[in-house]
Design a protein around this motif. Structure first.
Motif, short mmCIF file in Angstrom:
data_model
loop_
_atom_site.label_atom_id
_atom_site.label_comp_id
_atom_site.label_asym_id
_atom_site.label_seq_id
_atom_site.Cartn_x
_atom_site.Cartn_y
_atom_site.Cartn_z
N GLN A 69 0.84 -1.20 0.00
CA GLN A 69 0.00 0.00 0.00
C GLN A 69 0.87 1.25 0.00
O GLN A 69 0.58 2.23 -0.69
CB GLN A 69 -0.93 0.01 1.22
CG GLN A 69 -2.01 -1.05 1.17
CD GLN A 69 -2.76 -1.18 2.49
OE1 GLN A 69 -2.39 -0.58 3.50
NE2 GLN A 69 -3.81 -1.98 2.50
N TYR A 70 1.95 1.19 0.76
CA TYR A 70 2.89 2.32 0.80
C TYR A 70 3.55 2.51 -0.57
O TYR A 70 3.68 3.63 -1.06
CB TYR A 70 3.93 2.07 1.89
CG TYR A 70 4.87 3.22 2.14
CD1 TYR A 70 4.38 4.51 2.37
CD2 TYR A 70 6.24 3.04 2.16
CE1 TYR A 70 5.25 5.57 2.61
CE2 TYR A 70 7.11 4.09 2.41
CZ TYR A 70 6.60 5.36 2.62
OH TYR A 70 7.46 6.40 2.85
N GLU A 71 3.92 1.42 -1.19
CA GLU A 71 4.51 1.47 -2.53
C GLU A 71 3.54 2.11 -3.53
O GLU A 71 3.93 2.98 -4.31
CB GLU A 71 4.87 0.05 -2.98
CG GLU A 71 5.42 -0.04 -4.38
CD GLU A 71 5.66 -1.49 -4.78
OE1 GLU A 71 6.82 -1.78 -5.17
OE2 GLU A 71 4.73 -2.31 -4.70
N VAL A 72 2.28 1.70 -3.50
CA VAL A 72 1.26 2.25 -4.40
C VAL A 72 1.11 3.75 -4.16
O VAL A 72 1.02 4.55 -5.11
CB VAL A 72 -0.09 1.51 -4.23
CG1 VAL A 72 -1.23 2.26 -4.92
CG2 VAL A 72 0.02 0.09 -4.76
N LEU A 73 1.09 4.16 -2.90
CA LEU A 73 0.99 5.59 -2.57
C LEU A 73 2.17 6.35 -3.17
O LEU A 73 2.00 7.38 -3.83
CB LEU A 73 0.95 5.77 -1.05
CG LEU A 73 1.02 7.21 -0.55
CD1 LEU A 73 -0.17 8.04 -1.05
CD2 LEU A 73 1.11 7.24 0.98
N LYS A 74 3.37 5.85 -2.95
CA LYS A 74 4.57 6.53 -3.47
C LYS A 74 4.55 6.61 -4.99
O LYS A 74 4.89 7.65 -5.56
CB LYS A 74 5.84 5.84 -2.98
CG LYS A 74 6.05 5.98 -1.49
CD LYS A 74 7.39 5.50 -1.02
CE LYS A 74 7.70 4.13 -1.53
NZ LYS A 74 9.10 3.76 -1.33
N LEU A 75 4.18 5.52 -5.64
CA LEU A 75 4.13 5.53 -7.10
C LEU A 75 3.10 6.54 -7.62
O LEU A 75 3.31 7.18 -8.65
CB LEU A 75 3.83 4.13 -7.63
CG LEU A 75 4.98 3.12 -7.49
CD1 LEU A 75 4.51 1.70 -7.78
CD2 LEU A 75 6.15 3.49 -8.41
N THR A 93 2.84 11.71 4.75
CA THR A 93 2.93 11.88 6.19
C THR A 93 1.84 11.15 6.96
O THR A 93 2.12 10.47 7.96
CB THR A 93 2.93 13.38 6.55
OG1 THR A 93 4.06 13.98 5.91
CG2 THR A 93 3.00 13.60 8.04
N ASP A 94 0.59 11.25 6.55
CA ASP A 94 -0.50 10.61 7.29
C ASP A 94 -0.33 9.10 7.32
O ASP A 94 -0.54 8.46 8.35
CB ASP A 94 -1.86 10.98 6.70
CG ASP A 94 -2.25 12.43 6.98
OD1 ASP A 94 -1.64 13.05 7.89
OD2 ASP A 94 -3.16 12.94 6.31
N PHE A 95 0.03 8.51 6.19
CA PHE A 95 0.25 7.07 6.12
C PHE A 95 1.37 6.65 7.07
O PHE A 95 1.22 5.72 7.86
CB PHE A 95 0.60 6.67 4.68
CG PHE A 95 0.71 5.19 4.47
CD1 PHE A 95 -0.34 4.47 3.96
CD2 PHE A 95 1.89 4.50 4.80
CE1 PHE A 95 -0.25 3.09 3.76
CE2 PHE A 95 2.00 3.14 4.60
CZ PHE A 95 0.92 2.43 4.08
N ILE A 96 2.48 7.36 7.01
CA ILE A 96 3.63 7.04 7.85
C ILE A 96 3.28 7.20 9.32
O ILE A 96 3.59 6.33 10.15
CB ILE A 96 4.84 7.91 7.47
CG1 ILE A 96 5.32 7.54 6.06
CG2 ILE A 96 5.97 7.78 8.48
CD1 ILE A 96 6.32 8.51 5.46
N ARG A 97 2.62 8.28 9.66
CA ARG A 97 2.23 8.54 11.06
C ARG A 97 1.32 7.42 11.57
O ARG A 97 1.51 6.91 12.68
CB ARG A 97 1.55 9.90 11.17
CG ARG A 97 1.26 10.30 12.62
CD ARG A 97 0.63 11.67 12.73
NE ARG A 97 1.54 12.69 12.27
CZ ARG A 97 1.24 13.62 11.36
NH1 ARG A 97 0.06 13.66 10.79
NH2 ARG A 97 2.14 14.52 11.01
#
Length: 194
Positions: A151-157, A175-179
């Motif tokens: 999910q993080y990869e998809v967000l970054k892409l 930021t929100d995802f990481i937090r």
């Protein structure tokens, strides 16, 4: 051109100029990233007084494994509270790092940025006092939860092309995802890195 002269020219560039020369680039996972971290860790342990370093950790997406990432090795160096960050800063500058940001409790450095763009190996070093290490929890959670890592990869892409030349916006949108997942990880792994 001398290294110091090149460094001074980079430090004088505007953010817009820097972001144009050093755009956001994402790459498929590269197993060499772990080797590059280990090599740089060994270099740092030789450069810094061992008693001044409590832990050197590979953080960021290149440490997660299997996901696309900026091909930049993020390194967290934790030091004792009584250590002088300004003295360590001087050692890191002499070791080829550029100071990019400084507060009383944190200093960020870059290495591998040239006037021609990125070098083959690029590092971001985060010098902090012991325990200022939320990134370790986030890293561990994503290493252990592949679905969340994807999910993080998809967000970054999804952010890559729209913010290719705006690193601050690229970072802000993550930021929100990481937090969220850092807080989950800190509850799950309570006390792991204290």
């Amino acid at each position: 051109m001398a290294k110091d002269e090149s460094s001074n020219q980079l430090l004088k560039m505007s953010l817009a100029e820097l972001w144009e020369l050093f755009p956001i680039i994402l790459s498929p996972f590269n197993p060499l990233w772990r080797e590059w971290f280990e090599e740089e860790k060994a270099f740092l342990l030789k450069s810094l007084a061992p008693e001044k370093v409590l832990r050197i950790s590979h953080i960021g997406s290149t440490a997660i494994g299997g996901i696309w990432a900026k091909p930049i090795i993020d390194i967290l160096v934790e030091v004792p509270r009584e250590a002088s960050l300004s003295q360590l800063k001087q050692v890191l500058l002499e070791a080829g790092y550029l100071c990019m940001q400084e507060t009383p409790t944190r200093i960020s450095f870059n290495k591998g940025y040239t006037l021609q763009g990125f070098a083959e190996k690029v590092f971001h070093l985060h010098l902090r006092y012991w325990g200022d290490n939320d990134e370790l929890y986030f890293r561990d959670y994503l290493q252990e939860h592949l679905l969340v890592a994807r999910q993080y990869e998809v967000l970054k892409l999804s952010l890559w092309k729209p913010y290719q030349h705006d690193r601050d916006a690229y970072t802000a949108h993550k930021t929100d995802f990481i937090r969220k997942y850092t807080q989950i990880a800190k509850k799950r792994y309570q006390g792991r890195y204290e």
